[in-house]
Design a protein around this motif. Structure first.
Motif, PDB file in Angstrom:
ATOM      1  N   ARG A  58      20.664   5.521 -15.001  1.00  0.00           N
ATOM      2  CA  ARG A  58      21.713   6.027 -15.877  1.00  0.00           C
ATOM      3  C   ARG A  58      21.925   5.109 -17.070  1.00  0.00           C
ATOM      4  NH1 ARG A  58      25.719   7.473 -10.987  1.00  0.00           N
ATOM      5  NH2 ARG A  58      24.516   9.192 -10.163  1.00  0.00           N
ATOM      6  N   GLU A  59      21.391   3.905 -17.006  1.00  0.00           N
ATOM      7  CA  GLU A  59      21.580   2.931 -18.067  1.00  0.00           C
ATOM      8  C   GLU A  59      20.435   2.944 -19.077  1.00  0.00           C
ATOM      9  OE1 GLU A  59      22.241  -0.846 -16.210  1.00  0.00           O
ATOM     10  OE2 GLU A  59      23.819  -0.060 -14.949  1.00  0.00           O
ATOM     11  N   LEU A  60      19.574   3.930 -19.018  1.00  0.00           N
ATOM     12  CA  LEU A  60      18.477   4.014 -19.972  1.00  0.00           C
ATOM     13  C   LEU A  60      19.022   4.288 -21.365  1.00  0.00           C
ATOM     14  CD1 LEU A  60      15.935   6.256 -18.027  1.00  0.00           C
ATOM     15  CD2 LEU A  60      15.849   3.780 -18.310  1.00  0.00           C
ATOM     16  N   SER A  61      18.347   3.731 -22.337  1.00  0.00           N
ATOM     17  CA  SER A  61      18.714   4.025 -23.714  1.00  0.00           C
ATOM     18  C   SER A  61      18.316   5.472 -24.013  1.00  0.00           C
ATOM     19  CB  SER A  61      17.988   3.078 -24.674  1.00  0.00           C
ATOM     20  OG  SER A  61      16.614   3.408 -24.726  1.00  0.00           O
ATOM     21  N   PRO A  62      18.865   6.061 -25.055  1.00  0.00           N
ATOM     22  CA  PRO A  62      18.468   7.429 -25.400  1.00  0.00           C
ATOM     23  C   PRO A  62      16.952   7.550 -25.600  1.00  0.00           C
ATOM     24  CG  PRO A  62      20.447   6.843 -26.590  1.00  0.00           C
ATOM     25  CD  PRO A  62      19.967   5.594 -25.891  1.00  0.00           C
ATOM     26  N   PHE A  63      16.329   6.556 -26.215  1.00  0.00           N
ATOM     27  CA  PHE A  63      14.884   6.599 -26.412  1.00  0.00           C
ATOM     28  C   PHE A  63      14.151   6.535 -25.080  1.00  0.00           C
ATOM     29  CE2 PHE A  63      10.799   4.389 -26.989  1.00  0.00           C
ATOM     30  CZ  PHE A  63      10.154   5.345 -27.753  1.00  0.00           C
ATOM     31  N   GLN A  64      14.557   5.655 -24.178  1.00  0.00           N
ATOM     32  CA  GLN A  64      13.913   5.546 -22.872  1.00  0.00           C
ATOM     33  C   GLN A  64      14.071   6.847 -22.085  1.00  0.00           C
ATOM     34  OE1 GLN A  64      16.173   2.084 -21.709  1.00  0.00           O
ATOM     35  NE2 GLN A  64      14.318   0.804 -21.682  1.00  0.00           N
ATOM     36  N   ARG A  65      15.242   7.474 -22.178  1.00  0.00           N
ATOM     37  CA  ARG A  65      15.472   8.742 -21.499  1.00  0.00           C
ATOM     38  C   ARG A  65      14.545   9.819 -22.065  1.00  0.00           C
ATOM     39  NH1 ARG A  65      20.724   9.258 -22.564  1.00  0.00           N
ATOM     40  NH2 ARG A  65      21.148   7.524 -21.197  1.00  0.00           N
ATOM     41  N   TRP A  66      14.380   9.839 -23.397  1.00  0.00           N
ATOM     42  CA  TRP A  66      13.504  10.800 -24.051  1.00  0.00           C
ATOM     43  C   TRP A  66      12.062  10.606 -23.591  1.00  0.00           C
ATOM     44  CZ3 TRP A  66       9.345  10.132 -27.387  1.00  0.00           C
ATOM     45  CH2 TRP A  66       8.876  11.288 -28.003  1.00  0.00           C
ATOM     46  N   VAL A  67      11.606   9.350 -23.537  1.00  0.00           N
ATOM     47  CA  VAL A  67      10.242   9.064 -23.090  1.00  0.00           C
ATOM     48  C   VAL A  67      10.045   9.551 -21.652  1.00  0.00           C
ATOM     49  CG1 VAL A  67       8.625   7.206 -22.512  1.00  0.00           C
ATOM     50  CG2 VAL A  67       9.869   7.145 -24.680  1.00  0.00           C
ATOM     51  N   ALA A  68      11.004   9.250 -20.781  1.00  0.00           N
ATOM     52  CA  ALA A  68      10.904   9.661 -19.382  1.00  0.00           C
ATOM     53  C   ALA A  68      10.883  11.182 -19.254  1.00  0.00           C
ATOM     54  CB  ALA A  68      12.053   9.068 -18.579  1.00  0.00           C
ATOM     55  N   GLU A  69      11.734  11.865 -20.003  1.00  0.00           N
ATOM     56  CA  GLU A  69      11.780  13.323 -19.944  1.00  0.00           C
ATOM     57  C   GLU A  69      10.491  13.939 -20.471  1.00  0.00           C
ATOM     58  OE1 GLU A  69      15.312  14.243 -22.116  1.00  0.00           O
ATOM     59  OE2 GLU A  69      16.630  13.616 -20.472  1.00  0.00           O
ATOM     60  N   ASN A  70       9.948  13.400 -21.559  1.00  0.00           N
ATOM     61  CA  ASN A  70       8.712  13.936 -22.115  1.00  0.00           C
ATOM     62  C   ASN A  70       7.523  13.652 -21.213  1.00  0.00           C
ATOM     63  OD1 ASN A  70       9.454  15.322 -24.512  1.00  0.00           O
ATOM     64  ND2 ASN A  70      10.024  13.349 -25.365  1.00  0.00           N
ATOM     65  N   ALA A  71       7.523  12.523 -20.531  1.00  0.00           N
ATOM     66  CA  ALA A  71       6.444  12.228 -19.591  1.00  0.00           C
ATOM     67  C   ALA A  71       6.497  13.222 -18.438  1.00  0.00           C
ATOM     68  CB  ALA A  71       6.567  10.797 -19.073  1.00  0.00           C
ATOM     69  N   ALA A  72       7.686  13.558 -17.975  1.00  0.00           N
ATOM     70  CA  ALA A  72       7.831  14.528 -16.895  1.00  0.00           C
ATOM     71  C   ALA A  72       7.384  15.907 -17.356  1.00  0.00           C
ATOM     72  CB  ALA A  72       9.279  14.565 -16.413  1.00  0.00           C
ATOM     73  N   THR A  73       7.694  16.268 -18.584  1.00  0.00           N
ATOM     74  CA  THR A  73       7.300  17.575 -19.127  1.00  0.00           C
ATOM     75  C   THR A  73       5.779  17.689 -19.226  1.00  0.00           C
ATOM     76  OG1 THR A  73       9.355  17.672 -20.384  1.00  0.00           O
ATOM     77  CG2 THR A  73       7.596  19.143 -21.077  1.00  0.00           C
ATOM     78  N   LYS A  74       5.120  16.629 -19.707  1.00  0.00           N
ATOM     79  CA  LYS A  74       3.668  16.626 -19.822  1.00  0.00           C
ATOM     80  C   LYS A  74       3.015  16.756 -18.457  1.00  0.00           C
ATOM     81  CE  LYS A  74       3.337  14.027 -24.100  1.00  0.00           C
ATOM     82  NZ  LYS A  74       2.875  12.793 -24.750  1.00  0.00           N
ATOM     83  N   THR A  75       3.582  16.095 -17.448  1.00  0.00           N
ATOM     84  CA  THR A  75       3.039  16.154 -16.091  1.00  0.00           C
ATOM     85  C   THR A  75       3.145  17.562 -15.542  1.00  0.00           C
ATOM     86  OG1 THR A  75       3.659  13.861 -15.751  1.00  0.00           O
ATOM     87  CG2 THR A  75       3.183  15.149 -13.785  1.00  0.00           C
ATOM     88  N   GLN A  76       4.271  18.225 -15.785  1.00  0.00           N
ATOM     89  CA  GLN A  76       4.479  19.577 -15.276  1.00  0.00           C
ATOM     90  C   GLN A  76       3.583  20.584 -15.978  1.00  0.00           C
ATOM     91  OE1 GLN A  76       8.662  20.197 -15.827  1.00  0.00           O
ATOM     92  NE2 GLN A  76       9.228  18.894 -14.115  1.00  0.00           N
ATOM     93  N   ALA A  77       3.286  20.368 -17.254  1.00  0.00           N
ATOM     94  CA  ALA A  77       2.466  21.304 -18.028  1.00  0.00           C
ATOM     95  C   ALA A  77       1.001  21.232 -17.626  1.00  0.00           C
ATOM     96  CB  ALA A  77       2.627  21.026 -19.519  1.00  0.00           C
ATOM     97  N   ALA A  78       0.573  20.111 -17.086  1.00  0.00           N
ATOM     98  CA  ALA A  78      -0.854  19.910 -16.773  1.00  0.00           C
ATOM     99  C   ALA A  78      -1.267  20.636 -15.533  1.00  0.00           C
ATOM    100  CB  ALA A  78      -1.139  18.430 -16.585  1.00  0.00           C
TER     101      ALA A  78
END
Length: 78
Positions: A58-78
């Motif tokens: 919960r303490e991730l910066s907005p950028f770190q949260r964005w990176v984590a969310e986009n990494a999860a999205t890429k994994t799901q799309a593959a």
């Protein structure tokens, strides 16, 4: 904490069991240059091992949260 205190905190019955957990990476080693263990580091390691969501997520910066969310999205799309 001392090694004995850390082992007891983790619920290990023996120091050998605690050493096995350390060897497997379940709990961290002592703080570098010391013979002491950090309670918060142990808590984080045990939370990660059990799959619990930690407060640090919960303490991730907005950028770190964005990176984590986009990494999860890429994994799901593959």
């Amino acid at each position: 904490m001392t090694k004995e205190e850390a082992a007891a905190y983790c619920g290990c019955q023996t120091l050998a069991a605690f050493d096995q957990w350390r060897a497997k990476g379940i709990v961290p080693d002592a703080i570098p240059g010391t013979n002491r263990w950090d309670r918060k580091a142990i808590d984080l390691a045990l939370d990660a091992a059990s799959g619990l969501v930690t407060e640090s997520e919960r303490e991730l910066s907005p950028f770190q949260r964005w990176v984590a969310e986009n990494a999860a999205t890429k994994t799901q799309a593959a």
